[in-house]
Enzyme design. Structure first.
Site, mmCIF file in Angstrom:
data_model
loop_
_atom_site.group_PDB
_atom_site.id
_atom_site.type_symbol
_atom_site.label_atom_id
_atom_site.label_comp_id
_atom_site.label_asym_id
_atom_site.label_seq_id
_atom_site.Cartn_x
_atom_site.Cartn_y
_atom_site.Cartn_z
ATOM 1 N N ASP A 366 0.838 -1.206 0.000
ATOM 2 C CA ASP A 366 0.000 0.000 0.000
ATOM 3 C C ASP A 366 0.869 1.251 0.000
ATOM 4 O O ASP A 366 2.076 1.215 -0.308
ATOM 5 C CB ASP A 366 -0.963 -0.058 1.207
ATOM 6 C CG ASP A 366 -2.261 0.684 0.966
ATOM 7 O OD1 ASP A 366 -2.263 1.916 1.141
ATOM 8 O OD2 ASP A 366 -3.273 0.051 0.595
ATOM 9 N N SER A 527 -11.418 5.392 -2.551
ATOM 10 C CA SER A 527 -11.315 6.823 -2.274
ATOM 11 C C SER A 527 -11.512 6.950 -0.777
ATOM 12 O O SER A 527 -12.639 7.054 -0.301
ATOM 13 C CB SER A 527 -12.385 7.597 -3.047
ATOM 14 O OG SER A 527 -12.367 8.945 -2.629
ATOM 15 N N ASP A 534 -19.100 3.682 -7.291
ATOM 16 C CA ASP A 534 -20.209 3.954 -8.198
ATOM 17 C C ASP A 534 -20.045 3.134 -9.468
ATOM 18 O O ASP A 534 -18.976 2.578 -9.738
ATOM 19 C CB ASP A 534 -20.270 5.452 -8.518
ATOM 20 C CG ASP A 534 -18.954 5.979 -9.060
ATOM 21 O OD1 ASP A 534 -18.590 5.598 -10.188
ATOM 22 O OD2 ASP A 534 -18.271 6.764 -8.363
ATOM 23 N N GLU A 614 -5.174 -18.765 15.485
ATOM 24 C CA GLU A 614 -5.730 -17.733 14.591
ATOM 25 C C GLU A 614 -5.277 -17.977 13.151
ATOM 26 O O GLU A 614 -6.058 -17.826 12.212
ATOM 27 C CB GLU A 614 -5.292 -16.338 15.055
ATOM 28 C CG GLU A 614 -6.043 -15.873 16.290
ATOM 29 C CD GLU A 614 -5.481 -14.582 16.869
ATOM 30 O OE1 GLU A 614 -6.249 -13.862 17.514
ATOM 31 O OE2 GLU A 614 -4.274 -14.297 16.695
HETATM 32 C C1 DGJ Z 1 -6.989 5.410 2.188
HETATM 33 C C2 DGJ Z 1 -7.336 3.995 1.843
HETATM 34 O O1 DGJ Z 1 -8.692 3.778 1.905
HETATM 35 C C3 DGJ Z 1 -6.559 3.071 2.762
HETATM 36 O O2 DGJ Z 1 -6.946 1.751 2.558
HETATM 37 C C4 DGJ Z 1 -5.098 3.264 2.503
HETATM 38 O O3 DGJ Z 1 -4.782 2.857 1.214
HETATM 39 C C5 DGJ Z 1 -4.727 4.712 2.714
HETATM 40 N N1 DGJ Z 1 -5.582 5.610 1.991
HETATM 41 C C6 DGJ Z 1 -3.305 4.962 2.312
HETATM 42 O O4 DGJ Z 1 -2.968 6.285 2.337
#
Ligand code: DGJ
Length: 728
Positions: A366, A527, A534, A614
């Site tokens: 990420d 977002s 959408d 777990e």
């Molecule tokens: C918002 C996203 O919804 C999260 O899952 C993550 O990716 C953060 N932004 C990273 O900045």
């Protein structure tokens, strides 16, 4: 089926269970005569009654006929300033300064297949399943043509709508409003349901009687928003999951939108949905055409459940595109909740090793891998691997992950820039801004002007180089703020009203290019969770991160609301650690897994921090999800309870199309002593078939649906149960 009766200017659309009809009446005004349960056909205009009403004007052609008024008769696409005082669908500013539109029917055509919209998302499909209707309306005085487009997907009761507006005169016209859908009803005893919320609590249904006047939801944030979803329902006041007439309407658009419902003075009603007129104004030079985004409606004569299942089928098979329309999506692990931006290659590999032991198929890195991105104040805009964190770049990291038997994916946020970035230092004029005002910050970031092709080109070039540096099979495309000071340095003053829409078109162009240049790339929309969830984005991104709220119990509500329009295969859902970051709640791992199976299923934690038990649970759940993938992701979906009622449990069910298999999932609420012993009624089974439940017994579908199934007695809060049904 489309039936054109040219002589009587009568147009009828039939789907399997519904009929829709319009007719050019007196003076060629296109009237809407009917939309509802399927009828044999015939001219339904007998339902419309012209009556003289005070203060409801009559078109000049009507002479002394005081009964024909645009203000009282149901319109197919409402006009403005010429006698209909209800919600307008279109508003034009003409060269002479007048803001009127008066449209009259000219012609119509039907053909097999589905129209497409240049640069805009739209349902698609072959000639064997779709028909297209095009209706031409003209405003002679304004020299404007309006083409109403309809797509009919009979088997799913889905009717799409789109609108093209053409300036065929010699002067410049400004289009100030251009809705995609106008739907009139000769009744107003309806409920209006909208899906609302906030960041970390999206798409919560809200239902109210339609009141006299206008009720609306929309977004002016530049994205479809966490706050209101571009999907609404009008329905009978007593409609429920299994009963009642309801109309669902979605807009395939990811920017500012407006959905308005109006009950008028004579208890008729109108639904209008499309681009938000807020700050919108599109200049049409002579010969120019504007295309409004697509809307889609499903009418269900038998409740919300059927309406949702038709939307789900249509979205899965005719909106999500190949190769991901039918292909199984990978179970992924994303590192965000485990590390946020604080990681390096070794930390990622240690998580990836553990992930691979759980059966995870895709490892997603990420936010935090690029530029000076050590926190959320810097780096956005610099899509170059941070080699201090990841020595040797992705070329070194990705093969190590692939060696563990997993694919690799990355996070991007292409529309944004931090002031502390090389991109902003080099091109401070590339952001959305208005002259004389400082731009507002959101999460300390600014918005790149994606209406500009040169800006998109630069960002695309950087991201493409990253994609080419290693084998990357997935992208999470994030967008973490709303648009403000929406202005573009590349457009003249009189075209600033186009920026918001051009921005969205830029997003679509960028996404389409990614798809085209990287075939097979899976893109997950995001977002800040579900702020741009959408139908527009789904055309490019087959799944969307449903919410930044990963608390299993809150997720039941968010996913329930989302399911009214969107199928579970589109909802990004992960198992995360407890206590949950959003709510502080502790839920059993079993429950978190079952909640995540109401979506694409994956993990967002460091399995290295889990106990051996777990890990075993997570492994078992992953295997279970993979085994029942088709049933969960492509089966028919039934809501068995409403989590907003705070009842003893939330339950839902997936049934295979041949009804030989079903999976019922259930999560209980807080436990209470002396609790009643509950029975759950399954749905959608074949009454004539006999089913084993969790591998035991043999019960007829009829019995399981009518007599029900005794639920286990939970011990403790938030317990999860699943019942797998298989026909003998
Ligand atoms: C918002 C996203 O919804 C999260 O899952 C993550 O990716 C953060 N932004 C990273 O900045």
């Amino acid at each position: 089926m489309i039936i054109l009766d040219k002589e009587n200017k009568l147009i009828t659309l039939h789907t399997e269970n519904t009929t829709y009809q319009m007719k050019a009446g007196a003076y060629n005004v296109l009237l809407h005569t009917y939309y509802g349960p399927r009828l044999p056909g015939g001219d339904l205009s007998y339902l419309l009654r012209a009556k003289e009403r005070g203060f409801s004007p009559n078109p000049s052609e009507a002479g002394s006929d005081r009964t024909f008024s645009l203000d009282t008769l149901p319109q197919e696409y409402s006009t403005c300033g010429v006698g209909d005082f209800r919600l307008p669908s279109i508003e034009l500013e003409l060269p002479n300064g007048s803001r009127t539109a008066d449209l009259r029917y000219v012609d119509s055509e039907a053909r097999r297949g589905k129209y497409a919209l240049d640069g805009l998302p739209a349902f698609y499909g072959g000639e064997e399943e779709w028909e297209t209707l095009s209706v031409l309306l003209v405003d002679e005085a304004a020299q404007v043509e309006v083409e109403l487009l309809y797509g009919v997907l009979e088997k799913y009761d889905l009717i799409t709508r789109a609108v093209r507006v053409k300036n065929r005169g010699n002067g410049t016209i400004r289009l100030c409003r251009c809705a995609s859908l106008c739907l009139d009803f000769i009744r107003s005893d309806l409920d209006f349901i909208t899906f609302n919320g906030a960041h970390v609590m999206e798409r919560c249904p809200s239902r109210a009687h339609l009141r006299p006047g206008v009720q609306s939801v929309g977004s002016v944030r530049g994205a479809s928003s966490h706050q209101h979803n571009p999907f609404v329902i009008l329905c009978d006041r007593d409609a429920n999951e299994d009963y009642g007439l309801c109309y669902g309407a979605m807009l395939l658009y990811s920017g500012n939108f407006l959905a308005e419902a109006e009950a008028d003075q004579f208890e008729n009603s109108r639904l209008v949905m499309g681009l938000h007129p807020y700050q919108f104004c599109w200049t049409l030079e002579p010969g120019a055409v504007f295309t409004a985004p697509e809307a889609a409606v499903v009418c269900s004569p038998s409740g919300f459940g059927q309406m949702s299942r038709q939307f789900h089928r249509g979205i899965r098979r005719n909106l999500i595109r190949d190769p991901w329309a039918g292909r199984r999506r990978p179970v992924l692990l994303n590192n965000w909740e485990a590390t946020e931006a604080r990681f390096d290659a070794e930390r990622l590999i240690s998580i990836a090793k553990e992930a691979s032991q759980l059966g995870v198929e895709l490892f997603v890195m990420d936010d935090g891998w690029f530029g000076a991105r050590n926190n959320d104040r810097a780096g956005l805009g610099d899509w170059v691997v941070n080699e201090e964190k990841l020595p040797g770049g992705l070329g070194a990291l990705v093969p190590r992950v692939k060696k563990l038997g997993m694919e690799f994916g990355i996070w991007i946020e292409p529309e944004m820039v931090n002031e502390d970035s090389n991109l902003y230092r080099a091109h401070p004029d590339w952001i959305l801004r208005v002259p004389g005002r400082e731009p507002s910050r959101g999460r300390e970031q600014l918005v790149l002007d994606f209406s500009r092709s040169d800006v998109r080109e630069h960002v695309y070039g950087q991201i493409k180089a990253v994609l080419e540096s290693a084998h990357i099979s997935y992208i999470k495309w994030d967008m973490n703020r709303s648009l403000t000071q929406v202005g573009s340095a590349a457009l003249p003053a009189d075209r600033q009203g186009e920026v918001c829409h051009r921005y969205v078109l830029g997003v679509y162009e960028f996404a389409e290019r990614l798809r085209r240049d990287s075939p097979g790339l899976l893109i997950e929309g995001c977002s800040g969770g579900g702020g741009r969830f959408d139908g527009g984005m789904l055309y490019y991104t087959p799944q969307i991160w449903c919410s930044d709220n990963t608390d299993a119990i809150d997720r039941l509500r968010i996913q329930y609301g989302t399911s009214f329009c969107y199928p579970v295969s589109t909802m990004g859902a992960h198992v995360t650690a407890v206590p949950n970051g959003c709510t502080g709640r502790v839920t059993p791992l079993e429950t978190r897994g079952v909640a995540a199976m109401h979506g694409t299923f994956g993990f967002e934690l460091d399995p290295g921090r889990c106990t051996r038990e777990e890990k075993e649970t997570a492994r078992r759940q992953t295997a279970f999800f993979k085994e029942h993938y088709d049933l969960i992701q492509n089966g028919d979906y039934y809501r068995l309870s409403d989590p907003f009622q705070n009842g003893p449990y939330t339950a839902w069910e997936h049934v295979s199309p041949d009804r030989r298999e079903a999976l019922v999932s259930l999560v209980t609420g807080t436990a209470h002593a002396a609790a009643p012993l509950l029975t759950l009624h399954f749905k959608g089974l074949d009454p004539a078939l006999c089913y084993q439940v969790n591998g035991e017994g043999s019960w007829s579908g009829d019995v399981l649906m009518k007599a029900g199934w005794p639920l286990p007695i939970p011990s403790g809060d938030y317990q999860a149960f699943q019942f797998y049904l298989k026909a003998d």
